[in-house]
Design an enzyme around this catalytic site. Sequence first.
Site, PDB file in Angstrom:
ATOM      1  CE1 TYR B  37      -4.077  -1.695   0.345  1.00  0.00           C
ATOM      2  CE2 TYR B  37      -3.195  -2.725   2.322  1.00  0.00           C
ATOM      3  CZ  TYR B  37      -4.174  -2.642   1.352  1.00  0.00           C
ATOM      4  OH  TYR B  37      -5.233  -3.487   1.392  1.00  0.00           O
ATOM      5  CG  HIS B 193     -10.213   4.190   3.999  1.00  0.00           C
ATOM      6  ND1 HIS B 193     -10.363   5.556   3.861  1.00  0.00           N
ATOM      7  CD2 HIS B 193     -10.207   3.702   2.738  1.00  0.00           C
ATOM      8  CE1 HIS B 193     -10.420   5.873   2.577  1.00  0.00           C
ATOM      9  NE2 HIS B 193     -10.334   4.765   1.864  1.00  0.00           N
ATOM     10  NE  ARG B 223      -4.519   5.128  -4.060  1.00  0.00           N
ATOM     11  CZ  ARG B 223      -4.999   3.973  -3.583  1.00  0.00           C
ATOM     12  NH1 ARG B 223      -6.288   3.718  -3.609  1.00  0.00           N
ATOM     13  NH2 ARG B 223      -4.196   3.047  -3.089  1.00  0.00           N
ATOM     14  CG  ASN B 225      -7.074  -0.474  -4.474  1.00  0.00           C
ATOM     15  OD1 ASN B 225      -6.159  -1.293  -4.331  1.00  0.00           O
ATOM     16  ND2 ASN B 225      -7.965  -0.233  -3.542  1.00  0.00           N
ATOM     17  CD  GLU B 265     -11.575  -0.492  -7.078  1.00  0.00           C
ATOM     18  OE1 GLU B 265     -12.509  -1.231  -6.734  1.00  0.00           O
ATOM     19  OE2 GLU B 265     -10.996   0.301  -6.299  1.00  0.00           O
ATOM     20  CE1 TYR B 316     -10.514  -4.983   3.295  1.00  0.00           C
ATOM     21  CE2 TYR B 316      -9.059  -4.250   1.525  1.00  0.00           C
ATOM     22  CZ  TYR B 316     -10.181  -4.067   2.314  1.00  0.00           C
ATOM     23  OH  TYR B 316     -10.983  -2.968   2.093  1.00  0.00           O
ATOM     24  CE  LYS B 317      -4.984  -5.468  -2.699  1.00  0.00           C
ATOM     25  NZ  LYS B 317      -5.830  -4.354  -3.124  1.00  0.00           N
TER      26      LYS B 317
END
Lengths: 206, 348
Positions: B37, B193, B223, B225, B265, B316-317
């Site tokens: 990240y 978040h 950005r 993701n 994204e 998490y993903k």
Amino acid sequence: MTNSVLEGTMRSRPVYGVLEPRPGKAHLIVADGEGAGAVVDLVARAGETAPAMLARTHIIYMPGPNGTDAFESLKALGAAQAFRTHDYSTAQPRLKKVLGDAHMGLQIYTTGTEGLMGQVLRDVMEAGLPAQAVQTEHRGSTVRRVQCVHCKGITENVRTDPFQCSHCGLHLFVRDHYSRRLAAYQGVNIDAEDPGEVPPAVERFK
Amino acid sequence: MGLEFNEETFRGDFSFKNSPKAIKRFPFPFPEDSYMYSVNMEPHVPGPKGSVFEHTFDVDEHYVSEMRDRAMVLADDPLRCQSLPHMTLAGWDLLELIMESKARDYPHWFELHKNGNKWHWINRPLEIEQKFTFLDETTLPCGPLEYITRQTQGDFTLQDQRDNNLFIEAGMVTTQADWSLDFDIGMSFQEWHAPVPMAHELGVFDRALKFLLKLQLGAPVRRFNWTMTVDPLLDTSPENYPKWGPTKTTLTMDNIGRRQHLRVELQTLHRLPRSNAIAFPIRAYLISFQDLVTVPKWARRLHRVIRDVPEPLATYKGFLRNRPLMVEYLSQFDDGKPTSPGWWPEPE
């Protein structure tokens, strides 16, 4: 009784404090279960200003989800108004009336379970009053109010993780994510990827 | 609407596919062979011709079919589009930004004619023509946010700025990587978040918020993701997780190339002029592993990134259970050669 210690840390969860008397034109107190003890402590902290405070205090109280009912200790304080009801939904019309009639200088205190305090905070904000006007103190049960993210139904007083949604019946795990607008944690299907593989329920909230 | 837009589905038979042109312009998100990240924001300035950065809002071959999919999601669950009462002005700001950008960047598809507050909007691909009064809600069939985002690819959230924080208080969210607008609406930047692992401790959100509070009008930023999605399903919502979750258990070495998709994204952030809110478009691009590995640099790099990504992040993903299979598949296309910095394909 000491202030409760809540497990874990989570950034979307409100932080609860200790009720402190503040000068105000009126005082509204909403409490459930063991929260009665925090109200008694609050009045004790007011010291010699307690009688003047109580003369302008309205208490709304309901038993806790574990059955604790300490209304007698609140009645004994001698507040201008002390009202006992069964549960939050029964108390809500009265609370909304008081919030709607509120003038500048109303101090709001809520204490007891997280589900109660969350709903009071939500209704205060919906009434257009600032959340900063509300003090909170956690006492008693740590059961959770959880929204099923799938069917949107709310299950009150969740004790175990996972648990079964009281509306759609899916097995949900309690995600550490809290919405102040809904006054609820998020419940997510635990066996979505492997239907039927539900781990044993653990009593996480008492 | 001619041959410019694919006739395809993102559900059922999953007939979605990328043309060779779409593969070539795919926004591959990894500038190096590892991932962690970071705030990774850069100015959202026009990029090379033909790239997804060429215009403020990229309209590609999937446009018409994506809008059809959005309408189906909304019919099932109208709560995917919500706007708290004070956010209507921000919705108008967004409508203006999108209409002006599209009419400027794609004049053969979109037209906007203004006579004072009397506006005339033409959207040829979707066969929409609307005369309305700007800032008068009664002249549109629905609120301004819903109206314009039913005609624009990507999810959108609108953030109100107050008390040195951002609050997510409106959105159109039908192509999300597993988060719920209905649950998160009203939350502060740190609150929405909260479930993201590791990044809080790295200070990523504190730095990002500080940066965004100072975002200037006319100076948008962007950005990337990314995550992983089985089958080209746009609606990977938590609401429907019991429907799409089980597909993760059906991958094999034979079908992973066709069914496993990298989901990227392209997130942009725009200060809005009247409301001072921030618009946050989240545009999802999907590419199957078998299409992705046709670009040798991407195949090598994705293999290394997926193999080495920290476990909390893979969890998490949502792809931890399939990581070994992904790595096995991708390793066939990694000969160990070095890769050049940056995300563009090597000239090979």
